[in-house]
Design a protein around this motif. Structure first.
Motif, short mmCIF file in Angstrom:
data_model
loop_
_atom_site.label_atom_id
_atom_site.label_comp_id
_atom_site.label_asym_id
_atom_site.label_seq_id
_atom_site.Cartn_x
_atom_site.Cartn_y
_atom_site.Cartn_z
N PHE A 39 -10.04 83.60 1.62
CA PHE A 39 -8.69 84.11 1.69
C PHE A 39 -7.95 83.83 0.56
CE2 PHE A 39 -9.77 83.54 6.08
CZ PHE A 39 -9.77 85.01 6.90
N ASN A 41 -7.07 85.83 -2.10
CA ASN A 41 -5.99 86.69 -2.61
C ASN A 41 -4.68 86.55 -1.76
OD1 ASN A 41 -7.82 87.88 -4.39
ND2 ASN A 41 -8.41 89.42 -3.15
N VAL A 42 -4.73 86.46 -0.37
CA VAL A 42 -3.44 86.11 0.34
C VAL A 42 -3.02 84.88 -0.08
CG1 VAL A 42 -2.97 85.93 2.54
CG2 VAL A 42 -4.53 87.18 2.22
N SER A 45 -1.15 85.32 -3.27
CA SER A 45 0.03 86.14 -3.26
C SER A 45 1.07 85.18 -2.72
CB SER A 45 -0.21 87.61 -2.40
OG SER A 45 -1.21 88.16 -2.99
#
Length: 175
Positions: A39, A41-42, A45
């Motif tokens: 996870f 990328n999450v 971000s």
């Protein structure tokens, strides 16, 4: 209280820029480390939003601190201060980006470009493939220049927005 001058502004901006450069440079390095996590990328971000909000609050803090610490600090001096912070921190961030792409995580760029070649392999002719290979070879320099421009513009615009709010409404004819 000491009166503000260009030398003080430059000195204070250099100190503040170190913190901004460490935050932004650290974010670049953490982004590379998160690339392999499920996870990532999450999480990246979320960290990016936190970095942006944190940098805004930090810029406001340093501008308020400068205004409270020296006499004669107006909108013009705050914009100069914010612009210098933006320039110095952009240089630090750009150097970290270059080192990350060129020396610390060069395999990440290769992996990313290999994935791109796999996805678009049938659509690429030899000229397009050669152009992408040239981009891959210059990725560190391209990232350095783009980080330098982006970080400077972001900080400069932020200082233009924050300076009038911090300087107050009683200085409309200062310039």
């Amino acid at each position: 209280m000491e009166t503000i001058n260009k030398k003080i502004i430059s000195s204070e901006a250099g100190r503040a820029a170190l913190l901004f450069g460490l935050i932004s440079g650290g974010f670049i390095l953490v982004n590379f480390l998160l690339a392999d996590i499920k996870f990532g990328n999450v999480l990246s971000s979320v960290l990016n939003v936190a970095k942006i909000v944190g940098c805004i609050l930090l810029m406001k803090y340093f501008m308020v601190k400068l205004k409270g610490s020296y006499e004669g600090v107006g909108r013009k001096q705050l914009v100069r201060y914010g612009t210098l912070i933006a320039l110095f921190s952009a240089i630090i961030t750009a150097i970290v980006a270059y080192c990350a792409y060129q020396y610390i995580f060069p395999e990440t760029v290769t992996t990313m470009m290999d994935g791109l070649f796999e996805q678009m392999g049938s659509m690429l002719d030899s000229n397009s493939r050669n152009a992408l290979l040239a981009v891959e070879g210059n990725m560190a320099s391209l990232q350095m220049v783009s980080m330098l421009i982006y970080c400077f513009l972001y900080g400069w615009i932020l200082s233009l927005i924050l300076a009038p709010r911090i300087a107050g409404d009683n200085t409309p004819f200062e310039d």
